[in-house]
Write a protein that holds these residues in place. Structure first.
Motif, short mmCIF file in Angstrom:
data_model
loop_
_atom_site.label_atom_id
_atom_site.label_comp_id
_atom_site.label_asym_id
_atom_site.label_seq_id
_atom_site.Cartn_x
_atom_site.Cartn_y
_atom_site.Cartn_z
N PRO A 1 41.38 18.04 2.46
CA PRO A 1 40.46 17.08 1.85
C PRO A 1 39.97 17.60 0.51
N ARG B 1 44.13 8.99 -5.25
CA ARG B 1 43.82 9.08 -3.83
C ARG B 1 44.83 8.37 -2.94
N SER C 1 30.34 3.58 0.48
CA SER C 1 31.45 4.39 -0.01
C SER C 1 31.03 5.86 0.02
N ASP C 2 32.01 6.76 -0.06
CA ASP C 2 31.70 8.19 -0.07
C ASP C 2 30.79 8.53 -1.25
N GLN C 3 31.03 7.88 -2.39
CA GLN C 3 30.20 8.13 -3.56
C GLN C 3 28.76 7.69 -3.32
N GLU D 1 27.84 -0.36 5.52
CA GLU D 1 28.82 0.69 5.20
C GLU D 1 28.73 1.07 3.73
N LYS E 1 27.27 7.44 -0.42
CA LYS E 1 26.67 8.37 0.54
C LYS E 1 26.22 9.65 -0.16
N ALA E 2 27.05 10.15 -1.09
CA ALA E 2 26.69 11.36 -1.83
C ALA E 2 25.42 11.15 -2.65
N SER F 1 32.76 1.67 -3.88
CA SER F 1 32.77 2.62 -4.99
C SER F 1 32.89 1.91 -6.33
N GLU G 1 29.70 17.64 -7.70
CA GLU G 1 28.32 17.27 -7.94
C GLU G 1 27.80 18.00 -9.17
N SER H 1 22.37 10.97 -0.32
CA SER H 1 21.98 12.31 0.13
C SER H 1 21.27 13.08 -0.97
N GLN I 1 33.89 16.47 -3.07
CA GLN I 1 33.19 15.62 -4.04
C GLN I 1 32.42 16.50 -5.01
#
Length: 453
Positions: free
Chosen positions: A88, A109, A308-310, A306, A312-313, A275, A93, A316, A91
């Motif tokens: 993987p 991706r 996207s991973d972005q 739901e 969620k980042a 995203s 930062e 957080s 991400q």
């Protein structure tokens, strides 16, 4: 005397999706306008399930459910298992929040499995459902003596059902193609899935076949209509009409009041956060707190659905500024999502960037305006901005303008703190998006086609 309309839709209750909700609204209100819809739907459609949606299906509704053969799901699961052996990618930062994904990074991706699936299932995963849907729709046309069909997308392969029926059926069958999103020019297709010159050529040809053979085309926004007319300038005048998404007034009879004010002001986003929506909203919250540190303990960004991973980042990262600043929740049933709108102080929404955002109106926005709450929208100027501004419920902030987002957050907070936060809803404008009024408009289109069939 009610006339029958066969509607081919991949998604239907209990699957929760914008398309499913649009069909439920039509199923509830079209009979009042003289049309009885007969649905042909996928019995094992991909998507989240909300069993309580079945309560919205009229008792006299006729639904023929046809399964997809399941090849896509089995192959995708196998390829996903193989992909787990790949390392993987982390991400990246920075000290100012997660780094945005570049277009080149997004292109990288796509692995071999995704490329293979994209070339085997054209134009999308639902194409394997088309043969069974064609057979079921032909039986429904015969048994209900219907002369009109309506196909709705996405997924866009649903229109291939309509194309097959139009080519196979005798003269007298009228076909309405409902585009809830663009097909060829869709940002998800252009940036969110594997592509090739071959796939582009195949999908361009498929879209042209549908547009040429359909008797009437529904676009869900004025911008999407303009886009289709620009791609196909040879279309007769009046062949493409606008029928936007909307809301069911029954959903809001009990959920417009906020109740007691909480210790934090709540900014709410409901639904998917893709995203491609970018990070202007999150950067705006970061900027607002940098300017007014006290906000971190007085406001809350609630994200229901739901992410996207972005996204969620970013969530957080913002939560690290104050434990109560961000609240993430899993997707909820539709009635609970409506209740969430009633509890929130401000409803937030983001849109696609560029040209796609100019013509796209996220379906949640119609329920936002029905809730009557202040709205903070990040979007390019266009149809979504017009909806929010003409409703009297909010203002549109351009993409990448985090400073204006921060200023709006502070201004809304000051109003909330003094008890003056309220929206001046243009009820006459908002009313045009009621599902019963939209059903009347759709029925008028069907009446015209029925007279020609």
């Amino acid at each position: 005397m009610k006339r029958s309309l066969v509607i081919i839709t991949y998604h239907f209750a209990p699957v929760l999706s914008p398309g499913s909700l649009r069909m439920l609204r039509w199923g509830r209100y079209l009979p009042q306008a003289g049309w009885h819809p007969v649905f042909v739907a996928c019995s094992n459609a991909r998507g989240s399930v909300d069993p309580e949606l079945m309560a919205k299906v009229r008792p006299d509704s006729i639904v023929h459910r046809v399964p997809a053969i399941g090849a896509y799901a089995r192959l995708a699961a196998g390829l996903d298992a193989l992909s787990r052996f790949r390392r993987p990618q982390a991400q990246a930062e920075t000290t100012h929040g997660p780094a945005p994904l570049s277009r080149k990074a997004a292109e990288r991706r796509f692995g071999p499995g995704e490329i293979l699936l994209a070339h085997l299932f054209v134009p999308d995963h639902a194409v394997e459902w088309v043969p069974g849907a064609v057979l079921a729709a032909r039986r429904a046309l015969k048994s209900h003596r219907a002369r009109l069909i309506l196909t709705t997308s996405p997924p866009h392969s649903t229109h291939l059902v309509g194309l097959a029926l139009k080519l196979l059926s005798p003269e007298g069958l009228a076909w309405v193609a409902d585009f809830r999103d663009p097909w060829y020019d869709n940002a998800v297709r252009l940036e969110g899935k594997a592509r090739s010159r071959l796939l582009d050529a195949m999908e361009a040809r498929m879209e042209r076949w549908v547009v040429e053979h359909a008797d009437l085309i529904l676009a869900n926004t004025a911008g999407n209509r303009t886009q289709l007319q620009a791609r196909y300038p040879e279309l007769p005048a009046g062949k493409v009409v606008v029928l936007p998404n909307g809301y069911d007034p029954e959903d809001f009879r009990e959920h417009r009041d906020t109740g007691p004010r909480g210790p934090r002001m709540t900014f709410l986003h409901v639904g998917y956060y893709y995203s491609v929506f970018g990070d202007t909203l999150f950067r705006g919250f970061e900027e607002a707190i940098a300017r007014h540190p006290e906000l971190a303990a007085r406001i809350r960004l609630r994200l229901v659905g739901e992410l996207s991973d972005q996204a969620k980042a970013w969530a957080s990262y913002l939560a690290g500024l104050d434990p109560g600043l961000v609240d993430m929740a899993q997707p909820v049933p539709h009635h609970q999502a409506i209740r969430e709108l009633g509890k929130a102080d401000v409803l937030v929404c983001t849109n696609y960037s560029g040209e796609q955002g100019r013509s796209c109106v996220p379906s949640k926005l119609y329920e936002y305006v029905a809730a009557g709450k202040p709205i903070l929208l990040v979007s390019p100027p266009g149809d979504a901005c017009e909806l929010v501004e003409r409703s009297g419920l909010g203002h549109c902030i351009p993409e990448n303008d985090r400073v204006s987002v921060a200023e709006a957050i502070w201004r809304l907070y000051c109003q909330w703190q003094t008890g003056s936060l309220q929206a001046k809803e243009n009820q006459l404008f908002v009313r045009r998006f009621r599902a019963d009024e939209q059903a009347e408009l759709l029925a008028s289109f069907l009446d015209q086609l029925d007279g020609k069939a």
